[in-house]
Design an enzyme around this catalytic site. Sequence first.
Site, PDB file in Angstrom:
ATOM      1  N   MET A  57      42.483  20.856  43.020  1.00 27.84           N
ATOM      2  CA  MET A  57      41.129  21.302  42.664  1.00 27.84           C
ATOM      3  C   MET A  57      40.116  20.162  42.736  1.00 27.84           C
ATOM      4  SD  MET A  57      42.253  23.762  39.452  1.00 27.84           S
ATOM      5  CE  MET A  57      43.483  22.592  38.856  1.00 27.84           C
TER       6      MET A  57
ATOM      7  N   ASP B 146      47.951  36.538  39.627  1.00 32.31           N
ATOM      8  CA  ASP B 146      46.831  35.674  39.991  1.00 32.31           C
ATOM      9  C   ASP B 146      46.404  35.901  41.440  1.00 32.31           C
ATOM     10  OD1 ASP B 146      46.395  34.434  37.606  1.00 32.31           O
ATOM     11  OD2 ASP B 146      47.378  32.547  38.121  1.00 32.31           O
TER      12      ASP B 146
ATOM     13  N   LYS C  81      42.010  34.151  38.931  1.00 32.45           N
ATOM     14  CA  LYS C  81      41.301  32.984  38.394  1.00 32.45           C
ATOM     15  C   LYS C  81      41.122  32.023  39.554  1.00 32.45           C
ATOM     16  CE  LYS C  81      41.782  31.541  34.249  1.00 32.45           C
ATOM     17  NZ  LYS C  81      40.627  32.229  33.666  1.00 32.45           N
TER      18      LYS C  81
END
Length: 268
Positions: free
Chosen positions: A187, A48, A70
């Site tokens: 997030m 990642d 991602k």
Amino acid sequence: MNTPTHMPSSSEFQPGTVTLVGAGPGDPDLLTLKAVKAIAAATVLLVDDLVNEEVLAHASPKARIVHVGKRGGCKSTPQAFIEKLMVMAANEGETVVRLKGGDPFIFGRGGEEVEHLQAAGIHVQVVNGITSGLAAVTSLGVPLTHREHAHGVVFVTGHAKPGSAGTDWRALAATARDAKLTLVIYMGVSGVKRIQGELLTGLPAATPVAVVQRASLPNQRHAVTTLGELSASVARDGLASPSVIVVGDVISGVAAAASHVPAQVRAA
């Protein structure tokens, strides 16, 4: 970082298997020993974007490294394609490591990947990593729980799955207030105004908040503020992804000392 040590391949990590490995919040010294063993044993690593490149120093020189980033707001490798790559590599007899930032089972889609691999008849195991929500508050010298200030902690995502209603922030605020919980929001920066507004329906505006960007890395930045000033602080200090928002009285330990110092100066 210490000079990398390439450990011999462990019998735990066999050809035709997949291991989901948590690379931690960013600091390569926070890897577990089992994570290092898994990385060293891998013949294929699917990596990642949030994984520190220094972590790959533990990989075999013969390993094939595939970056499958991602990142929120950026063009990402489709999840279905990543899962297809894992199955293909395992069926070709490779020892596969899926290397993720933080912990695979905390907003890392690890559960989805385990289900997909098991359905394909692939043996899969998970190596936990330190999640950024824990690393973030630790870097500020405060805990997630405290007998006087927080009886528990909730890890929650601020990024809803497309088509879903997402988190009920109003209900969560009321629960956090009544049960004395710390909220750790992953997030959440892009939706910070909405999250702030809904949390204020159940939590006081004076509730301490910390926003930590790039937790555990040398370029970490953070701001300590209140729930009432949260979105203004994020905008003023230019805090962006990847960041963790921590809401709760445990932050009060750093608020008084740090509230007047610009975020650019408050680097860990």
